[in-house]
Design a protein around this motif. Structure first.
Motif, PDB file in Angstrom:
ATOM      1  N   TRP A 152       0.841  -1.184   0.000  1.00 42.17           N
ATOM      2  CA  TRP A 152       0.000   0.000   0.000  1.00 42.17           C
ATOM      3  C   TRP A 152       0.884   1.244   0.000  1.00 42.17           C
ATOM      4  O   TRP A 152       2.057   1.191   0.380  1.00 42.17           O
ATOM      5  N   PHE A 153       0.319   2.334  -0.476  1.00 41.48           N
ATOM      6  CA  PHE A 153       1.081   3.553  -0.701  1.00 41.48           C
ATOM      7  C   PHE A 153       0.630   4.618   0.298  1.00 41.48           C
ATOM      8  O   PHE A 153      -0.525   5.026   0.310  1.00 41.48           O
ATOM      9  N   GLN A 154       1.565   5.006   1.156  1.00 42.14           N
ATOM     10  CA  GLN A 154       1.286   5.988   2.199  1.00 42.14           C
ATOM     11  C   GLN A 154       1.569   7.385   1.647  1.00 42.14           C
ATOM     12  O   GLN A 154       2.719   7.806   1.566  1.00 42.14           O
ATOM     13  N   GLU A 155       0.499   8.063   1.231  1.00 45.38           N
ATOM     14  CA  GLU A 155       0.675   9.358   0.579  1.00 45.38           C
ATOM     15  C   GLU A 155       1.012  10.423   1.608  1.00 45.38           C
ATOM     16  O   GLU A 155       0.305  10.615   2.599  1.00 45.38           O
ATOM     17  N   THR A 156       2.102  11.137   1.393  1.00 48.57           N
ATOM     18  CA  THR A 156       2.556  12.179   2.293  1.00 48.57           C
ATOM     19  C   THR A 156       3.336  13.215   1.512  1.00 48.57           C
ATOM     20  O   THR A 156       4.048  12.883   0.558  1.00 48.57           O
ATOM     21  N   ALA A 157       3.214  14.463   1.913  1.00 50.52           N
ATOM     22  CA  ALA A 157       3.966  15.537   1.257  1.00 50.52           C
ATOM     23  C   ALA A 157       5.441  15.488   1.622  1.00 50.52           C
ATOM     24  O   ALA A 157       6.277  16.100   0.953  1.00 50.52           O
ATOM     25  N   THR A 158       5.766  14.774   2.690  1.00 46.97           N
ATOM     26  CA  THR A 158       7.154  14.694   3.152  1.00 46.97           C
ATOM     27  C   THR A 158       7.556  13.225   3.330  1.00 46.97           C
ATOM     28  O   THR A 158       7.622  12.725   4.455  1.00 46.97           O
ATOM     29  N   PRO A 159       7.804  12.517   2.227  1.00 52.53           N
ATOM     30  CA  PRO A 159       8.194  11.104   2.331  1.00 52.53           C
ATOM     31  C   PRO A 159       9.424  10.920   3.208  1.00 52.53           C
ATOM     32  O   PRO A 159      10.361  11.734   3.179  1.00 52.53           O
ATOM     33  N   ASN A 160       9.423   9.844   3.973  1.00 52.56           N
ATOM     34  CA  ASN A 160      10.564   9.531   4.816  1.00 52.56           C
ATOM     35  C   ASN A 160      11.772   9.195   3.956  1.00 52.56           C
ATOM     36  O   ASN A 160      11.633   8.702   2.837  1.00 52.56           O
ATOM     37  N   ALA A 161      12.958   9.458   4.482  1.00 51.49           N
ATOM     38  CA  ALA A 161      14.177   9.131   3.724  1.00 51.49           C
ATOM     39  C   ALA A 161      14.240   7.636   3.415  1.00 51.49           C
ATOM     40  O   ALA A 161      14.678   7.227   2.342  1.00 51.49           O
ATOM     41  N   ASN A 162      13.802   6.823   4.345  1.00 47.08           N
ATOM     42  CA  ASN A 162      13.671   5.391   4.117  1.00 47.08           C
ATOM     43  C   ASN A 162      12.213   5.138   3.745  1.00 47.08           C
ATOM     44  O   ASN A 162      11.357   4.996   4.602  1.00 47.08           O
ATOM     45  N   ARG A 163      11.912   5.108   2.451  1.00 41.42           N
ATOM     46  CA  ARG A 163      10.517   5.153   2.000  1.00 41.42           C
ATOM     47  C   ARG A 163       9.747   3.865   2.219  1.00 41.42           C
ATOM     48  O   ARG A 163       8.524   3.874   2.202  1.00 41.42           O
ATOM     49  N   LEU A 164      10.406   2.737   2.367  1.00 39.93           N
ATOM     50  CA  LEU A 164       9.716   1.470   2.546  1.00 39.93           C
ATOM     51  C   LEU A 164       9.754   1.034   4.006  1.00 39.93           C
ATOM     52  O   LEU A 164      10.792   1.148   4.675  1.00 39.93           O
ATOM     53  N   HIS A 165       8.620   0.569   4.509  1.00 40.17           N
ATOM     54  CA  HIS A 165       8.603  -0.093   5.799  1.00 40.17           C
ATOM     55  C   HIS A 165       7.585  -1.220   5.764  1.00 40.17           C
ATOM     56  O   HIS A 165       6.727  -1.270   4.894  1.00 40.17           O
ATOM     57  N   LEU A 166       7.710  -2.157   6.691  1.00 39.96           N
ATOM     58  CA  LEU A 166       6.796  -3.286   6.775  1.00 39.96           C
ATOM     59  C   LEU A 166       5.713  -3.022   7.810  1.00 39.96           C
ATOM     60  O   LEU A 166       5.985  -2.468   8.876  1.00 39.96           O
TER      61      LEU A 166
END
Length: 219
Positions: A152-166
């Motif tokens: 799933w895609f977590q939409e955010t204006a400020t994506p985390n530097a580590n974009r993938l998490h479980l």
């Protein structure tokens, strides 16, 4: 025509009081049944298949040596839990008890991959095509055969530097011991959204969420 026997959250949990082998999570009734041997697991698998044929309602069953992982949901109801699922769960439980199978709820871990992005449409189709997945109504993508983890895609204006998490979903009844174990490994825990999920950060800054059914709606 949509199914008319979808259960409310309250009805799901009312049914679970009579289904101690089962847990609710990820919008489905789920159990893990450990049998005495691989042969007995296969025999129970065959029995479940016969029950499903008789009810014309088919669960997802994953056979792993002497353990069966079973998921019950109704596709014609938008993959929600219905009265048919509860009825089939009762039948499966009766057969499992007769076969000497033991419920192992601590084995119920479901993994999803979450991707931070400021533009879902720019990336979601690439992931779907590469994996051969199916798009869901909420924008997530899933394996139509239930083999791979959902994304799933977590939409955010400020994506985390580590974009993938479980996101790791476990039964609430098992979550306390898991979280205690994580703290013992040195992971830091953010309980701000508990019990729905707890954000864990390992010793090197990698994040994952331990999620439960608490705080989620059944429909």
């Amino acid at each position: 025509m949509p199914a008319k026997d979808v259960l409310t959250t309250e009805q799901v949990h009312a049914n679970l009081t009579a289904l101690p082998q089962w847990r609710y999570g990820m919008g489905a009734l789920r159990t893990a049944l450990k049998c005495e041997s691989s042969a007995s697991a296969l025999a129970l698998f065959a029995t479940i298949g016969a029950l499903a044929q008789e009810a014309n309602h088919h669960p997802d069953v994953d056979w792993r040596y002497n353990t069966l992982f079973i998921t019950l949901t109704s596709h014609d109801a938008g993959s929600k839990v219905t009265a048919r699922d509860a009825a089939l769960a009762r039948s499966i439980s009766a057969e499992a008890t007769s076969a000497g199978a033991i419920a192992k709820p601590e084995l119920l871990h479901t993994v999803e991959i979450a991707i931070d992005t400021d533009d879902v449409d720019a990336i979601s189709e690439s992931w779907r095509l590469a994996l051969g997945y199916k798009r869901q109504e909420d924008g997530s993508i899933t394996d139509p055969f239930g083999r791979g983890p959902g994304i799933w895609f977590q939409e955010t204006a400020t994506p985390n530097a580590n974009r993938l998490h479980l996101d790791i979903t476990v039964p609430f009844s098992e979550s306390a011991s898991i979280l205690d174990g994580l703290e013992a490994t040195g992971a830091s825990l953010d309980h701000g959204a508990a019990p729905r999920f707890v954000v864990a950060t390992d010793a090197q800054g990698n994040r994952f969420c331990v999620c439960t059914e608490k705080g989620r709606e059944a429909y």
